[in-house]
Design a protein around this motif. Structure first.
Motif, PDB file in Angstrom:
ATOM      1  N   LEU A  49      70.890  25.563 -93.118  1.00 27.91           N
ATOM      2  CA  LEU A  49      72.095  24.975 -93.695  1.00 27.91           C
ATOM      3  C   LEU A  49      72.885  24.197 -92.657  1.00 27.91           C
ATOM      4  O   LEU A  49      73.420  23.109 -92.932  1.00 27.91           O
ATOM      5  CB  LEU A  49      72.969  26.088 -94.313  1.00 27.91           C
ATOM      6  CG  LEU A  49      74.248  25.646 -95.020  1.00 27.91           C
ATOM      7  CD1 LEU A  49      73.911  24.750 -96.201  1.00 27.91           C
ATOM      8  CD2 LEU A  49      75.054  26.861 -95.477  1.00 27.91           C
ATOM      9  N   GLU A  50      72.923  24.697 -91.418  1.00 25.27           N
ATOM     10  CA  GLU A  50      73.688  24.035 -90.369  1.00 25.27           C
ATOM     11  C   GLU A  50      73.016  22.731 -89.940  1.00 25.27           C
ATOM     12  O   GLU A  50      73.683  21.717 -89.745  1.00 25.27           O
ATOM     13  CB  GLU A  50      73.830  24.974 -89.172  1.00 25.27           C
ATOM     14  CG  GLU A  50      74.691  24.420 -88.039  1.00 25.27           C
ATOM     15  CD  GLU A  50      76.140  24.188 -88.451  1.00 25.27           C
ATOM     16  OE1 GLU A  50      76.809  23.352 -87.811  1.00 25.27           O
ATOM     17  OE2 GLU A  50      76.588  24.828 -89.427  1.00 25.27           O
ATOM     18  N   THR A  51      71.682  22.736 -89.779  1.00 24.47           N
ATOM     19  CA  THR A  51      70.993  21.508 -89.379  1.00 24.47           C
ATOM     20  C   THR A  51      71.074  20.436 -90.458  1.00 24.47           C
ATOM     21  O   THR A  51      71.226  19.250 -90.155  1.00 24.47           O
ATOM     22  CB  THR A  51      69.527  21.822 -89.077  1.00 24.47           C
ATOM     23  OG1 THR A  51      68.916  22.455 -90.217  1.00 24.47           O
ATOM     24  CG2 THR A  51      69.407  22.738 -87.874  1.00 24.47           C
ATOM     25  N   ALA A  52      71.006  20.832 -91.723  1.00 22.90           N
ATOM     26  CA  ALA A  52      71.144  19.854 -92.808  1.00 22.90           C
ATOM     27  C   ALA A  52      72.541  19.255 -92.822  1.00 22.90           C
ATOM     28  O   ALA A  52      72.721  18.049 -93.043  1.00 22.90           O
ATOM     29  CB  ALA A  52      70.821  20.522 -94.150  1.00 22.90           C
ATOM     30  N   HIS A  90      71.411  15.138-100.771  1.00 28.15           N
ATOM     31  CA  HIS A  90      70.651  15.958-101.735  1.00 28.15           C
ATOM     32  C   HIS A  90      69.981  17.130-101.022  1.00 28.15           C
ATOM     33  O   HIS A  90      69.952  18.255-101.547  1.00 28.15           O
ATOM     34  CB  HIS A  90      69.613  15.086-102.439  1.00 28.15           C
ATOM     35  CG  HIS A  90      68.734  15.861-103.369  1.00 28.15           C
ATOM     36  ND1 HIS A  90      69.182  16.383-104.567  1.00 28.15           N
ATOM     37  CD2 HIS A  90      67.415  16.211-103.266  1.00 28.15           C
ATOM     38  CE1 HIS A  90      68.190  17.027-105.172  1.00 28.15           C
ATOM     39  NE2 HIS A  90      67.111  16.932-104.398  1.00 28.15           N
ATOM     40  N   ARG A  91      69.467  16.895 -99.851  1.00 28.35           N
ATOM     41  CA  ARG A  91      68.834  17.978 -99.116  1.00 28.35           C
ATOM     42  C   ARG A  91      69.849  19.033 -98.699  1.00 28.35           C
ATOM     43  O   ARG A  91      69.574  20.233 -98.760  1.00 28.35           O
ATOM     44  CB  ARG A  91      68.117  17.425 -97.871  1.00 28.35           C
ATOM     45  CG  ARG A  91      67.293  18.463 -97.144  1.00 28.35           C
ATOM     46  CD  ARG A  91      66.669  17.916 -95.886  1.00 28.35           C
ATOM     47  NE  ARG A  91      67.683  17.595 -94.887  1.00 28.35           N
ATOM     48  CZ  ARG A  91      67.394  17.229 -93.641  1.00 28.35           C
ATOM     49  NH1 ARG A  91      66.134  17.114 -93.278  1.00 28.35           N
ATOM     50  NH2 ARG A  91      68.354  16.953 -92.780  1.00 28.35           N
ATOM     51  N   TYR A  92      71.048  18.604 -98.289  1.00 29.43           N
ATOM     52  CA  TYR A  92      72.077  19.567 -97.892  1.00 29.43           C
ATOM     53  C   TYR A  92      72.488  20.444 -99.075  1.00 29.43           C
ATOM     54  O   TYR A  92      72.633  21.669 -98.950  1.00 29.43           O
ATOM     55  CB  TYR A  92      73.278  18.815 -97.333  1.00 29.43           C
ATOM     56  CG  TYR A  92      74.471  19.695 -97.049  1.00 29.43           C
ATOM     57  CD1 TYR A  92      74.443  20.631 -96.017  1.00 29.43           C
ATOM     58  CD2 TYR A  92      75.614  19.621 -97.846  1.00 29.43           C
ATOM     59  CE1 TYR A  92      75.526  21.457 -95.773  1.00 29.43           C
ATOM     60  CE2 TYR A  92      76.703  20.446 -97.603  1.00 29.43           C
ATOM     61  CZ  TYR A  92      76.659  21.367 -96.574  1.00 29.43           C
ATOM     62  OH  TYR A  92      77.727  22.186 -96.336  1.00 29.43           O
ATOM     63  N   GLU A 125      69.808  27.168-101.964  1.00 28.54           N
ATOM     64  CA  GLU A 125      68.784  28.131-101.586  1.00 28.54           C
ATOM     65  C   GLU A 125      69.349  29.243-100.704  1.00 28.54           C
ATOM     66  O   GLU A 125      68.974  30.410-100.834  1.00 28.54           O
ATOM     67  CB  GLU A 125      67.639  27.414-100.864  1.00 28.54           C
ATOM     68  CG  GLU A 125      66.835  26.473-101.746  1.00 28.54           C
ATOM     69  CD  GLU A 125      65.761  25.745-100.975  1.00 28.54           C
ATOM     70  OE1 GLU A 125      65.735  25.903 -99.729  1.00 28.54           O
ATOM     71  OE2 GLU A 125      64.967  25.016-101.591  1.00 28.54           O
ATOM     72  N   GLU A 126      70.281  28.883 -99.811  1.00 27.14           N
ATOM     73  CA  GLU A 126      70.886  29.891 -98.940  1.00 27.14           C
ATOM     74  C   GLU A 126      71.735  30.865 -99.742  1.00 27.14           C
ATOM     75  O   GLU A 126      71.691  32.098 -99.515  1.00 27.14           O
ATOM     76  CB  GLU A 126      71.736  29.196 -97.880  1.00 27.14           C
ATOM     77  CG  GLU A 126      72.382  30.131 -96.866  1.00 27.14           C
ATOM     78  CD  GLU A 126      71.372  30.797 -95.959  1.00 27.14           C
ATOM     79  OE1 GLU A 126      71.732  31.819 -95.343  1.00 27.14           O
ATOM     80  OE2 GLU A 126      70.227  30.308 -95.879  1.00 27.14           O
TER      81      GLU A 126
END
Length: 235
Positions: free
Chosen positions: A136-139, A167-169, A175-176
Motif C-alpha cells: 500500500l505504501e509503495t503504490a 487504479h492500482r493504489y 486488498e489490504e
C-alpha cells in the motif's frame, strides 16, 4: 552425377628423374582430396600444377614463366612430366589438413554448422501494470511521485499512466483492508483451535487446582533435599 575424368596424359615421356613420392614432400604442397582435381607444387618452379593420368601420375607439362602470352619466351620447366607416386594415407592426410585449416581460421569465423539464436527477452511491463509485490505504501508513493511530475495529473485530470497508478493504489488499498478484516476474523478461531489442541479444559482445570500441602513437603519439582535458607560457610 557424372564422374570427373582425370586429365589425359598426351605423352609417355618423363623427365627421366626418380619418381617423386608425396611422403617426402610437405603436406601443404599437394592436394589429393577425393573428388577434387589432384594438384601439386612443382619442385622446380614452385607453381601449382595439375597431376595428370589415372595409373601413371605425372605433373602436367608447363613452362617456367606464366607470361608467355605477353611475349616472353616459352621455356619448358624441368619439373614437367615428373612421375608422382601417392604413398600416403589420404584419409589421415585429409583429416590433418582439415584440422590445420580450422586452427588457422580467425576466431570470428569459427562458427557451428547450425546457428542457435537466443530468444529476445520480453519487454518489461510498465510500472503502472505491475501488481505483484506492491504494498500500500509503495503504490501510494508511486502515485504521488507521478502526480508531482505530470502536468496533466497536477490539474486534477489523470493521464493514462496516472489513471493506472491511481487504479492500482485503490485496488491495493481494498486488498489490504480485506486482508486485515479476514485476519481479525480468523485470529480468535485460530487461537481456539490451538487451545483445543493443547488440552483445553484439562489444562485450565489443572491450573485452577490450588490445594494446600498437608504434609508440609516442598514441591515435587524441587525435592526435599534443597535447602530453603542461604548456605553460609565459615572459613
Amino acid at each position: 552425377m557424372p564422374r570427373k575424368r582425370p586429365g589425359r596424359v598426351r605423352t609417355k615421356n618423363t623427365n627421366r628423374r626418380e619418381a617423386l613420392k608425396l611422403s617426402t614432400m610437405a603436406p601443404e604442397d599437394y592436394n589429393v582430396r577425393p573428388g577434387e582435381v589432384k594438384s601439386i607444387a612443382c619442385p622446380n618452379c614452385r607453381t601449382w600444377r595439375r597431376i595428370m593420368g589415372e595409373t601413371v601420375l605425372k605433373i602436367r607439362e608447363h613452362c617456367i614463366s606464366d607470361k608467355v602470352a605477353d611475349g616472353e619466351k616459352h621455356v619448358t620447366c624441368p619439373g614437367s612430366n615428373q612421375v608422382v607416386i601417392i604413398d600416403i594415407d589420404v584419409s589421415h592426410w585429409q583429416a590433418r589438413q582439415n584440422r590445420l585449416l580450422r586452427d588457422a581460421m580467425p576466431q570470428e569465423n569459427r562458427r557451428a554448422a547450425r546457428q542457435f539464436y537466443k530468444p529476445l527477452p520480453a519487454p518489461a511491463a510498465p510500472v503502472a501494470r505491475i501488481h505483484a509485490g506492491v504494498t500500500l505504501e509503495t503504490a501510494r508513493r508511486a502515485y504521488l511521485a507521478h502526480v508531482e511530475e505530470c502536468v496533466r495529473c497536477g490539474t486534477g485530470q489523470h493521464c493514462t499512466r496516472g489513471g493506472a497508478l491511481a487504479h492500482r493504489y485503490v485496488l491495493v488499498r481494498k486488498e489490504e483492508l480485506a486482508r486485515r478484516k479476514a485476519h481479525k476474523q480468523s485470529a480468535p478461531a485460530a487461537r481456539k483451535a490451538l487451545w483445543d489442541q493443547r488440552g483445553g479444559a484439562t489444562v485450565e482445570t489443572a491450573n485452577n487446582q490450588c490445594r494446600p500441602r498437608l504434609d508440609g513437603a516442598v514441591s515435587e519439582y524441587r525435592g526435599p533435599q534443597v535447602p530453603s535458607k542461604p548456605l553460609r560457610v565459615i572459613a
